[in-house]
Design an enzyme around this catalytic site. Sequence first.
Site, PDB file in Angstrom:
ATOM      1  N   LYS A   1       0.835  -1.209   0.000  1.00  0.00           N
ATOM      2  CA  LYS A   1       0.000   0.000   0.000  1.00  0.00           C
ATOM      3  C   LYS A   1       0.866   1.253   0.000  1.00  0.00           C
ATOM      4  CE  LYS A   1      -3.974  -0.079   2.569  1.00  0.00           C
ATOM      5  NZ  LYS A   1      -4.707  -0.265   3.850  1.00  0.00           N
TER       6      LYS A   1
HETATM    7  C1  E4P Z   1      -8.155  -0.021   4.282  1.00  0.00           C
HETATM    8  O1  E4P Z   1      -7.362  -0.311   3.412  1.00  0.00           O
HETATM    9  C2  E4P Z   1      -8.205   1.293   4.914  1.00  0.00           C
HETATM   10  O2  E4P Z   1      -6.967   1.594   5.491  1.00  0.00           O
HETATM   11  C3  E4P Z   1      -9.342   1.363   5.921  1.00  0.00           C
HETATM   12  O3  E4P Z   1     -10.511   0.888   5.301  1.00  0.00           O
HETATM   13  C4  E4P Z   1      -9.553   2.746   6.500  1.00  0.00           C
HETATM   14  O4  E4P Z   1     -10.723   2.757   7.287  1.00  0.00           O
HETATM   15  P1  E4P Z   1     -11.099   3.932   8.326  1.00  0.00           P
HETATM   16  O5  E4P Z   1     -11.427   5.160   7.537  1.00  0.00           O
HETATM   17  O6  E4P Z   1     -12.254   3.418   9.078  1.00  0.00           O
HETATM   18  O7  E4P Z   1      -9.862   4.153   9.174  1.00  0.00           O
END
Ligand code: E4P
Length: 294
Positions: A113
Amino acid sequence: MLTNKPKTKILVDGGDPDETLRVKKLLGFVDGQTTNPSLIAKNPEIQQRIASGHSLTSQEEEDEYRKIVQIISPLVGDAGVSIEVFADLDTSAEEMLAQGERMFTWIPNAYIKYPCTREGLRAAEMSVRKQIRVNMTLCFSQAQAAAVYAATKGSKAPVYISPFVGRLDDRGENGIDLVKNVKTMYKNADGHVHVLSASIRHLDHLLASFALDSELVTVPAKVLEKWAVENFPIPPRDFSYKAAGSSGEPLKPIPYKELDLNLPGQSFDISHELTTKGIQKFVADYRSTLKRSA
Ligand code: E4P
């Protein structure tokens, strides 16, 4: 157990292997997993160490992260495990790539990522050339999705892009519109970028992601548990999404933009306040696990 599996791949959004296992038992499968620095900081073992006064060095934090994804890796299917590089606003693409290359060796099904920033995009461009699979995170605009498409063209493996639905909702904008707009923009493109709906807060976000044919969706265990309690509903053909915030207030629509995917990645204005804030929050959560240096 789920018998009518949706076309959209289901990933667990978390940092605790026990939770992944619990969801797997509940659904009968888990296609993949996403992690991020905030979720890793919340991992029960890391929290326990911190509570007993043992903060981590950055090497120990990376070792812990590796151990966590190595336990999760064999539990999930072909959507893989997304591992996020530690990047602040000054981290260069080369520094992100060096981390990404290392993390990619941790497990056979890794996706790395990188944030939807100029440097994150450069890191992604270099990664796909080295056949490192990528998941572009903290996506809040259609322009960022267009830039990801252009920067990763030619990738052999699918590239994931993660529009953050809930965080747009939090500031009064309809996050599901972003998923819809990106899907529309990619409709007649070459298909190398797959949409992974992220920042899912409730069942309607999940159902809307299915209805929009998002290729993947990453979901906190508690939302999947709610889905199970309701007997795994699948949206009907005429499903209509009611865009409402946490107190029921209507959310502002995000209009579709005509963007030319043949333009070079650098030509799109990819700045977004929420991407910057998101990076700052990940950095703060990551640092909260570390030993304070004197
Ligand atoms: C996933 O890849 C993301 O990091 C995650 O869904 C973020 O979610 P949040 O906005 O609830 O922190």
